[in-house]
Scaffold this active site. Structure first.
Site, PDB file in Angstrom:
ATOM      1  NE  ARG A  57      31.256  10.023 -21.122  1.00  0.00           N
ATOM      2  CZ  ARG A  57      30.732  10.575 -20.265  1.00  0.00           C
ATOM      3  NH1 ARG A  57      29.629   9.791 -19.692  1.00  0.00           N
ATOM      4  NH2 ARG A  57      31.182  11.645 -19.370  1.00  0.00           N
ATOM      5  CD  GLU A 114      24.181  11.348 -24.273  1.00  0.00           C
ATOM      6  OE1 GLU A 114      24.505  12.148 -23.660  1.00  0.00           O
ATOM      7  OE2 GLU A 114      24.451  10.203 -23.760  1.00  0.00           O
ATOM      8  CG  HIS A 141      24.388  11.364 -20.074  1.00  0.00           C
ATOM      9  ND1 HIS A 141      25.327  11.560 -21.161  1.00  0.00           N
ATOM     10  CD2 HIS A 141      24.786  11.046 -18.828  1.00  0.00           C
ATOM     11  CE1 HIS A 141      26.410  11.469 -20.500  1.00  0.00           C
ATOM     12  NE2 HIS A 141      26.174  11.008 -19.224  1.00  0.00           N
TER      13      HIS A 141
END
Length: 331
Positions: free
Chosen positions: A236, A265, A284
């Site tokens: 993360r 993000e 991601h």
């Protein structure tokens, strides 16, 4: 529960529901909503299916009356920090599950690919190719290099096995130190982290984001690393103090980084991480391989059938710890 005795399920998604939603609709009455419709759909629902980790407004939509809150929340992701608000955590009658096990091997392969890309300077090769430059140079071996994997859950273990098979020397960092671990050999406890960081050529972050792990890679941790070390983050974004990382990279106190997750993000256009040398940025996607959505659907359908039959659910999250622990994992 609906008038027909079927559970009322709210499916929160961004426009892309799980594959074959008709299979879910055969078992439950389903309300498909985005975040803007969640507050109106949630009261009285039995189940909330959260279609990923990118939703931030669940706490604002949560019913004020606990009697109107769902009894089961499933997150179609591994990380659950975005649903661990006080009302949900304190509700002892609410079960939280996640999608542990879907991404393990895919992420492990991605990490190996990132380490190879850093060692062989594949970004540099591609940049020279785009400029039609024939620039010979030497690259590095990965065999025998030391890797510290922070996070000893299933994803961290898959990473450890993959890297060990490629010839790297692997150790782990977790809550409790121990030796003789089948995947990591040595696992360093929290108090040993700084010393362990100083021995590693590659540091791989695969830990869940909890109050204990948030900001674990801060300025002090970065200063403990060798200047030739590289950081890989597939856990993360909040595990890393991003400004401190940028500063360490700019000053040459760290050789490089491969980052798949970020504090914000999508990564903003003006982030210096886009252009820093020795840095690989990906959106991601480490665990997103062909077929991952179908695997998500099968896991949720199995748990939905268990829920309807009154059987224990898979991947039950320990809401106090923020992840599936051994005593909360279910069968």
């Amino acid at each position: 529960m609906s008038a027909m005795g079927r559970p009322l399920l709210v499916a929160l998604h961004d426009g892309t529901p799980l594959p074959h939603p008709e299979r879910v609709e055969a078992l439950a009455d389903v309300r498909h909503v985005g975040e803007d419709g969640l507050a109106g759909a949630l009261p009285g629902a039995d189940v909330l299916l959260v279609g990923g980790a990118g939703f931030t407004g669940i706490v604002r939509a949560w019913p004020a009356d606990p009697a109107l809150a769902p009894r089961w929340v499933h997150v179609a992701a591994t990380g659950v920090e975005h649903v661990l608000f006080d009302a949900l955590v304190r509700d002892s009658g609410l079960t939280l599950t996640n999608s542990r096990g879907i991404y393990d091997e895919a992420i492990a392969e991605y990490v190996l690919g990132l380490i190879l890309a850093l060692a062989k300077d594949l970004p540099g090769t591609l940049a020279h190719q785009r400029r039609r430059e024939w620039r010979w140079r030497e690259s590095e071996r990965i065999g025998g290099r030391a890797v510290l994997v922070a996070g000893t859950g299933p994803i961290g273990r898959a990473i450890a096995r993959q890297l060990r098979a490629a010839g790297l020397r692997v150790s782990g960092a977790g809550r409790t130190g121990r030796s003789g671990d089948p995947d990591f050999g040595t696992v360093y406890g929290g108090g040993e982290l700084l010393a362990a960081l100083g021995e590693a050529d590659y540091i791989v972050l695969a830990a869940p984001l909890t109050p204990q792990t948030r900001g674990m890679i801060d300025e002090r941790a970065l200063r403990a690393m060798k200047p030739t070390a590289r950081l890989v983050n597939v856990g993360r974004g909040g595990l890393v103090v991003q400004d401190a990382l940028v500063d360490a990279l700019r000053r040459g106190r760290l050789a490089g980084a491969a980052l798949d997750v970020f504090e914000e993000e999508p990564l903003p256009d003006d982030s210096p991480l886009w252009d820093l040398p020795g840095v690989i940025v990906s959106p991601h996607m480490a665990g997103d391989v062909h077929g991952w959505r179908a695997a998500q659907a099968e896991l949720f359908l199995d748990n939905l059938r268990r829920y309807l039959a009154g059987r224990p659910l898979r991947n039950v999250v320990d809401k106090e710890r923020g992840y599936v622990s051994g005593r909360a994992g279910g069968p």
